[in-house]
Write an enzyme that holds these catalytic residues in place. Structure first.
Site, PDB file in Angstrom:
ATOM      1  N   TYR A  24       5.961   5.277  14.901  1.00 53.41           N
ATOM      2  CA  TYR A  24       4.612   4.783  15.244  1.00 53.41           C
ATOM      3  C   TYR A  24       4.367   5.889  15.594  1.00 53.41           C
ATOM      4  O   TYR A  24       2.591   5.651  14.829  1.00 53.41           O
ATOM      5  CB  TYR A  24       5.229   3.537  15.664  1.00 53.41           C
ATOM      6  CG  TYR A  24       3.248   2.318  16.202  1.00 53.41           C
ATOM      7  CD1 TYR A  24       3.271   1.879  15.407  1.00 53.41           C
ATOM      8  CD2 TYR A  24       2.745   2.579  17.015  1.00 53.41           C
ATOM      9  CE1 TYR A  24       2.056   1.369  14.509  1.00 53.41           C
ATOM     10  CE2 TYR A  24       1.798   1.908  16.654  1.00 53.41           C
ATOM     11  CZ  TYR A  24       1.146   0.742  16.109  1.00 53.41           C
ATOM     12  OH  TYR A  24       0.249   0.210  15.893  1.00 53.41           O
TER      13      TYR A  24
ATOM     14  N   VAL B 220       1.065  -1.078   0.295  1.00 58.03           N
ATOM     15  CA  VAL B 220       0.277  -0.208   0.142  1.00 58.03           C
ATOM     16  C   VAL B 220       0.825   1.179  -0.260  1.00 58.03           C
ATOM     17  O   VAL B 220       0.496   2.390   0.121  1.00 58.03           O
ATOM     18  CB  VAL B 220      -0.229   0.142   0.967  1.00 58.03           C
ATOM     19  CG1 VAL B 220      -1.543  -1.168   1.270  1.00 58.03           C
ATOM     20  CG2 VAL B 220      -0.445   0.114   2.368  1.00 58.03           C
TER      21      VAL B 220
ATOM     22  N   ASN C 206      -5.854  -0.384   7.102  1.00 63.52           N
ATOM     23  CA  ASN C 206      -5.169  -1.726   7.860  1.00 63.52           C
ATOM     24  C   ASN C 206      -3.542  -1.827   8.091  1.00 63.52           C
ATOM     25  O   ASN C 206      -3.664  -1.811   9.322  1.00 63.52           O
ATOM     26  CB  ASN C 206      -6.589  -3.015   8.335  1.00 63.52           C
ATOM     27  CG  ASN C 206      -5.679  -3.718   9.116  1.00 63.52           C
ATOM     28  OD1 ASN C 206      -6.084  -3.239  10.919  1.00 63.52           O
ATOM     29  ND2 ASN C 206      -5.197  -4.395   8.979  1.00 63.52           N
TER      30      ASN C 206
HETATM   31  N1  LIG Z   1      -1.986  -5.161  17.813  1.00 59.58           N
HETATM   32  C1  LIG Z   1      -1.810  -4.052  18.351  1.00 59.58           C
HETATM   33  O1  LIG Z   1      -1.607  -4.287  18.870  1.00 59.58           O
HETATM   34  C2  LIG Z   1      -2.558  -2.835  17.864  1.00 59.58           C
HETATM   35  C3  LIG Z   1      -2.459  -2.233  18.638  1.00 59.58           C
HETATM   36  C4  LIG Z   1      -3.214  -0.431  18.137  1.00 59.58           C
HETATM   37  C5  LIG Z   1      -3.071  -0.585  16.424  1.00 59.58           C
HETATM   38  N2  LIG Z   1      -2.880  -1.625  15.474  1.00 59.58           N
HETATM   39  C6  LIG Z   1      -2.579  -1.656  14.212  1.00 59.58           C
HETATM   40  O2  LIG Z   1      -4.001  -2.507  13.290  1.00 59.58           O
HETATM   41  C7  LIG Z   1      -3.799  -2.424  11.681  1.00 59.58           C
HETATM   42  C8  LIG Z   1      -3.073  -3.766  11.828  1.00 59.58           C
HETATM   43  O3  LIG Z   1      -2.686  -4.482  12.831  1.00 59.58           O
HETATM   44  P1  LIG Z   1      -2.048  -6.306  13.193  1.00 59.58           P
HETATM   45  O4  LIG Z   1      -1.728  -6.142  14.387  1.00 59.58           O
HETATM   46  O5  LIG Z   1      -3.201  -7.084  13.020  1.00 59.58           O
HETATM   47  O6  LIG Z   1      -0.801  -6.354  12.555  1.00 59.58           O
HETATM   48  P2  LIG Z   1      -0.346  -7.649  12.025  1.00 59.58           P
HETATM   49  O7  LIG Z   1       1.276  -7.750  11.518  1.00 59.58           O
HETATM   50  O8  LIG Z   1      -0.790  -9.150  12.584  1.00 59.58           O
HETATM   51  O9  LIG Z   1      -0.793  -7.832   9.990  1.00 59.58           O
HETATM   52  C9  LIG Z   1      -1.347  -6.845   9.409  1.00 59.58           C
HETATM   53  C10 LIG Z   1      -0.919  -6.579   8.051  1.00 59.58           C
HETATM   54  O10 LIG Z   1      -0.492  -5.870   7.121  1.00 59.58           O
HETATM   55  C11 LIG Z   1       0.239  -6.247   5.969  1.00 59.58           C
HETATM   56  N3  LIG Z   1       1.248  -5.247   6.012  1.00 59.58           N
HETATM   57  C12 LIG Z   1       2.090  -4.899   6.383  1.00 59.58           C
HETATM   58  N4  LIG Z   1       2.368  -3.657   5.397  1.00 59.58           N
HETATM   59  C13 LIG Z   1       2.413  -3.698   4.817  1.00 59.58           C
HETATM   60  C14 LIG Z   1       2.153  -3.018   3.239  1.00 59.58           C
HETATM   61  N5  LIG Z   1       2.742  -2.031   3.129  1.00 59.58           N
HETATM   62  N6  LIG Z   1       1.816  -3.121   2.169  1.00 59.58           N
HETATM   63  C15 LIG Z   1       0.052  -4.376   2.864  1.00 59.58           C
HETATM   64  N7  LIG Z   1       0.153  -5.170   3.768  1.00 59.58           N
HETATM   65  C16 LIG Z   1       1.324  -4.082   4.156  1.00 59.58           C
HETATM   66  C17 LIG Z   1       0.812  -6.992   7.047  1.00 59.58           C
HETATM   67  O11 LIG Z   1       1.695  -8.106   5.658  1.00 59.58           O
HETATM   68  C18 LIG Z   1       0.627  -7.904   7.359  1.00 59.58           C
HETATM   69  O12 LIG Z   1      -0.874  -8.975   6.945  1.00 59.58           O
HETATM   70  C19 LIG Z   1      -2.093  -1.920  12.141  1.00 59.58           C
HETATM   71  O13 LIG Z   1      -2.004  -0.966  11.306  1.00 59.58           O
HETATM   72  C20 LIG Z   1      -1.472  -1.592  13.711  1.00 59.58           C
HETATM   73  O14 LIG Z   1      -1.190  -0.490  13.645  1.00 59.58           O
HETATM   74  C21 LIG Z   1      -2.389  -2.973  16.575  1.00 59.58           C
END
Ligand SMILES: NC(=O)c1ccc[n+]([C@@H]2O[C@H](COP(=O)([O-])OP(=O)(O)OC[C@H]3O[C@@H](n4cnc5c(N)ncnc54)[C@H](O)[C@@H]3O)[C@@H](O)[C@H]2O)c1
Length: 250
Positions: A147, A57, A83
């Site tokens: 971040y 993305v 996401n």
């Molecule tokens: N897990 C947490 O504690 C948490 C807390 C706050 C916010 N978030 C946010 O929630 C969202 C999802 O997080 P998650 O924990 O499910 O993460 P995760 O790492 O389990 O999944 C993220 C997915 O995004 C994909 N990805 C990363 N960069 C990409 C790119 N440039 N293009 C396409 N795909 C890409 C990865 O391959 C992965 O499959 C993120 O934006 C994260 O910052 C997560």
């Protein structure tokens, strides 16, 4: 009635995969977007009504191509869930420009690119955008210079989108998750960080992916038809309170 559709980025696992599954349960077709081809195809293999597409993305050309394919296949777009995200924690002085740019490229540039590209289709359907930020975008803390700043940018970008696209019937909202047990959190949360979060969260636990997905899907739905420009923390109460000081616990 034509089936409603959604694009979910970062859909190969974690919160994106849980959101995909919930959309499917509600009868939507879902374009699952991820840059991790193996994980994406494995996740999509057992799902009906999905269009898995490998795309980074943060790359304008890949985003253009992806949106063109989705439009060709689905003919309409009702929701975009930005996401995909990466986390890389470190002190300000030790964060290289490359690390800073890599976080900004996915977390902030990606949201800008996908939303801008999808806007004409969303305007046509009077659709909805949900951007995934973080409590780290609402509150500053140590180690999150890239971040946290990227997520604060996502929150403001959401408000810009709501301000400009509201008159066309497009809603834009933001979900700010607290800590959720996903691969992303496992990679950056040490046992000490986990213990500190438990202290700071009134519900006293990490969230699960489905709890974040429920709110995302709600914000995309007609049930939220008068909600736009909002940031909803889905965080067990972390953002709202100061009870987390261990000494203030009974
Ligand atoms: N897990 C947490 O504690 C948490 C807390 C706050 C916010 N978030 C946010 O929630 C969202 C999802 O997080 P998650 O924990 O499910 O993460 P995760 O790492 O389990 O999944 C993220 C997915 O995004 C994909 N990805 C990363 N960069 C990409 C790119 N440039 N293009 C396409 N795909 C890409 C990865 O391959 C992965 O499959 C993120 O934006 C994260 O910052 C997560």
């Amino acid at each position: 009635m034509t089936e409603k559709t959604a694009i979910v980025t970062g859909a190969a696992r974690g919160i994106g995969l849980a959101t995909t599954q919930l959309f499917l349960e509600e009868g939507r077709r879902v374009a699952m977007i991820d840059r991790d081809a193996d994980a994406l195809l494995a996740a999509a293999r057992d799902l009906d009504n999905v269009l898995p597409m490998v795309c980074d993305v943060s790359d304008p050309n890949q985003v253009d191509r992806m949106l063109g394919e989705v439009q060709k296949e689905f003919k309409r777009l009702d929701a975009l869930v930005n996401n995909a995200g990466v986390a890389d924690f470190g002190p300000i002085g030790e964060t290289s420009f490359e690390q800073w740019r890599a976080v900004m490229a996915t977390n902030l540039d990606g949201v800008f690119l996908c939303s801008q590209g999808a806007a004409p289709a969303l305007i046509e359907s009077k659709g909805a955008i949900v951007n995934i930020a973080s409590i780290s975008g609402l509150r500053a803390s140590t180690l999150r210079v890239a971040y946290g700043t990227s997520k604060a940018g996502v929150i403001h970008l959401t408000q810009q989108q709501a301000a400009e696209w509201g008159e066309f019937g497009v809603r834009a909202n933001c979900v700010a998750p607290g800590p959720v047990d996903t691969k992303l959190a496992l990679a950056v949360h040490t046992p000490e960080i986990r213990a500190a979060y438990h202290d700071a969260i009134p519900l006293n636990r990490y969230g699960v992916e489905r709890e974040i997905a429920e709110v995302i899907v709600f914000l995309c739905s007609d049930k939220a038809s008068y909600v736009t420009g909002q940031v909803l923390a889905v965080d067990g109460g972390f953002e709202s309170t100061g009870v987390g000081l261990p000494a203030l616990r009974t």
